[in-house]
Design an enzyme around this catalytic site. Sequence first.
Site, short mmCIF file in Angstrom:
data_model
loop_
_atom_site.label_atom_id
_atom_site.label_comp_id
_atom_site.label_asym_id
_atom_site.label_seq_id
_atom_site.Cartn_x
_atom_site.Cartn_y
_atom_site.Cartn_z
N HIS A 72 0.85 -1.19 0.00
CA HIS A 72 0.00 0.00 0.00
C HIS A 72 0.88 1.24 0.00
CE1 HIS A 72 -4.02 -1.80 1.61
NE2 HIS A 72 -3.38 -2.65 0.85
N TYR A 200 -9.12 5.56 7.53
CA TYR A 200 -9.27 5.93 8.95
C TYR A 200 -10.31 7.04 8.99
CZ TYR A 200 -5.02 3.34 10.10
OH TYR A 200 -4.11 2.35 10.28
N PRO A 292 -4.24 0.08 18.76
CA PRO A 292 -3.93 -0.35 17.38
C PRO A 292 -4.07 0.73 16.31
CG PRO A 292 -5.99 -1.34 18.16
CD PRO A 292 -5.40 -0.62 19.32
C1 FAD Z 1 -7.24 -6.72 17.18
C2 FAD Z 1 -5.79 -6.36 17.09
C3 FAD Z 1 -5.34 -5.68 15.98
C4 FAD Z 1 -4.00 -5.36 15.87
N1 FAD Z 1 -3.56 -4.68 14.75
C5 FAD Z 1 -2.26 -4.42 14.59
C6 FAD Z 1 -1.74 -3.86 13.39
O1 FAD Z 1 -2.47 -3.54 12.45
N2 FAD Z 1 -0.39 -3.69 13.27
C7 FAD Z 1 0.47 -4.04 14.28
O2 FAD Z 1 1.67 -3.87 14.12
N3 FAD Z 1 0.01 -4.59 15.44
C8 FAD Z 1 -1.32 -4.80 15.62
N4 FAD Z 1 -1.78 -5.41 16.77
C9 FAD Z 1 -0.85 -5.78 17.83
C10 FAD Z 1 -0.12 -7.08 17.55
O3 FAD Z 1 -1.01 -8.11 17.24
C11 FAD Z 1 0.73 -7.43 18.76
O4 FAD Z 1 1.47 -6.29 19.12
C12 FAD Z 1 1.69 -8.61 18.48
O5 FAD Z 1 0.96 -9.81 18.46
C13 FAD Z 1 2.78 -8.68 19.53
O6 FAD Z 1 3.56 -9.82 19.32
P1 FAD Z 1 4.26 -10.58 20.54
O7 FAD Z 1 4.99 -11.71 19.91
O8 FAD Z 1 4.98 -9.61 21.37
O9 FAD Z 1 3.07 -11.10 21.45
P2 FAD Z 1 1.89 -12.11 21.16
O10 FAD Z 1 1.53 -12.08 19.71
O11 FAD Z 1 0.84 -11.80 22.15
O12 FAD Z 1 2.52 -13.53 21.44
C14 FAD Z 1 2.72 -14.01 22.75
C15 FAD Z 1 2.69 -15.53 22.73
O13 FAD Z 1 3.06 -16.00 24.02
C16 FAD Z 1 2.18 -17.05 24.40
N5 FAD Z 1 2.16 -17.11 25.86
C17 FAD Z 1 1.54 -16.27 26.73
N6 FAD Z 1 1.77 -16.64 28.00
C18 FAD Z 1 2.57 -17.73 27.93
C19 FAD Z 1 3.16 -18.57 28.91
N7 FAD Z 1 2.98 -18.34 30.23
N8 FAD Z 1 3.92 -19.59 28.51
C20 FAD Z 1 4.12 -19.83 27.19
N9 FAD Z 1 3.59 -19.08 26.21
C21 FAD Z 1 2.83 -18.03 26.58
C22 FAD Z 1 0.85 -16.66 23.78
O14 FAD Z 1 0.01 -17.78 23.63
C23 FAD Z 1 1.29 -16.06 22.45
O15 FAD Z 1 1.33 -17.02 21.41
C24 FAD Z 1 -3.12 -5.73 16.91
C25 FAD Z 1 -3.57 -6.43 18.03
C26 FAD Z 1 -4.90 -6.74 18.13
C27 FAD Z 1 -5.39 -7.47 19.35
#
Ligand code: FAD
Length: 390
Positions: A72, A200, A292
């Site tokens: 995009h 948006y 978000p």
């Molecule tokens: C609806 C929505 C829309 C979004 N839109 C955007 C967007 O457009 N662009 C963007 O950049 N971001 C967006 N985000 C944010 C993005 O999805 C998150 O910031 C991203 O998933 C972060 O990645 P992470 O790996 O840090 O954490 P997570 O993706 O939360 O991964 C954490 C992992 O750890 C696991 N876990 C948790 N506790 C434990 C435990 N005790 N032991 C073992 N495993 C565990 C979980 O099951 C999970 O798989 C959005 C979020 C949401 C909810």
Amino acid sequence: MNTQVAIIGAGPAGLLLSHLLHLKGIASVVLESRTRADIESTIRAGVLEQGTMDVLNEAGVGARMRSEGALHHGIELAFGGQRHRIDLSDLTGRAITVYAQHEVIKDLVAARFAADGQILFEVNDVSVHDVDSESPSVRFTHGGEPQQLNADFVIGCDGFHGISRPSIPDQLRRDYQRIYPFGWFGILVESDPSSEELIYAQHARGFALVSTRSPKVQRLYFQCDPKDDVNNWSDDRIWSELHARLENSDGWKLKEGRIFQKNIIGMRSFVSTPMQHGRLFLAGDAAHIVPPTGAKGMNLAVADVRLLSMALEEFYKKGRPDSLAAYTETALKRVWRAEHFSWWMTSMFHKFDDASPFQQELQRAELEYVVSSRAAATALAENYVGLPFA
Ligand SMILES: Cc1cc2nc3c(=O)[nH]c(=O)nc-3n(C[C@H](O)[C@H](O)[C@H](O)COP(=O)(O)OP(=O)(O)OC[C@H]3O[C@@H](n4cnc5c(N)ncnc54)[C@H](O)[C@@H]3O)c2cc1C
């Protein structure tokens, strides 16, 4: 069980870190509480900054993103019944790719297994130990059996509700938080895209976002009460709310389709510091959350683990701990910039029930400035596509 780096959580942060470390010859084991099918099907983010694309491409996991993701070059801002295009590429020379987070997850899991990487799914009762020594460990149960993973480092990539951040003693941590008085009602819709670019929209009834996840699946959001219940919203009521908020005078129409998922997400800004305690490091949502509106969450997770992988390489290959020691300070510079941008986008587009007429006029004046001044549009665009890595 022994490894060099124990990683808790198989989200984008944990999986990408494991793969980046593998490419640098550093061994890791990823512990994940959910099933593989679950992590590969949870629909969340979808906007990838240029820098995120570069990291995924350089890590050799970008092939599907390049062929199936949609590049995009702009976004649209809608208010006062009119749409205004922000030309990201013209203003910054950079672009974004829309490619769903669960597709990134699938690519990373496939890459880890192709390289004989170790991911343990469905682990329970995870706890971290001795992180202030040189021999930390993670205890957990897997298949009903208690296990211990000994490592040089433990990286908490377990998201906002994980166990890693609370493992840093309260008295050593400072948390900054803002909870917004609204949430997002999100739907997934089977239809062609309504628009070639994300829209948006600011409206007196509240914010709305027209987004996409693939050519056949669209992601639409509208601002709602965070305590509302999806069961209060029939499909007809959802469509009528979205049409009202996206009304415009140029004839553009939102395409309807079968709604196959509805959910409500709360909105918060959150930063926890430090992102390190002894040999425990935090990355991604485990350490910080953004609303978000700025599409920054997954991108920040990628930026954190890019930094960590380079710092760990320096430690293992050159015996230098300096970059690891500077991790919190270096990572937080980008985090706070993204926090500000996400807060700013949220403030500019959402309806605040307690806003005075004066504040409402300021909001409108700011939107008009962003779409009429090249300098203001560039400030939005360069943050949206993501600032270059330091
Ligand atoms: C609806 C929505 C829309 C979004 N839109 C955007 C967007 O457009 N662009 C963007 O950049 N971001 C967006 N985000 C944010 C993005 O999805 C998150 O910031 C991203 O998933 C972060 O990645 P992470 O790996 O840090 O954490 P997570 O993706 O939360 O991964 C954490 C992992 O750890 C696991 N876990 C948790 N506790 C434990 C435990 N005790 N032991 C073992 N495993 C565990 C979980 O099951 C999970 O798989 C959005 C979020 C949401 C909810």
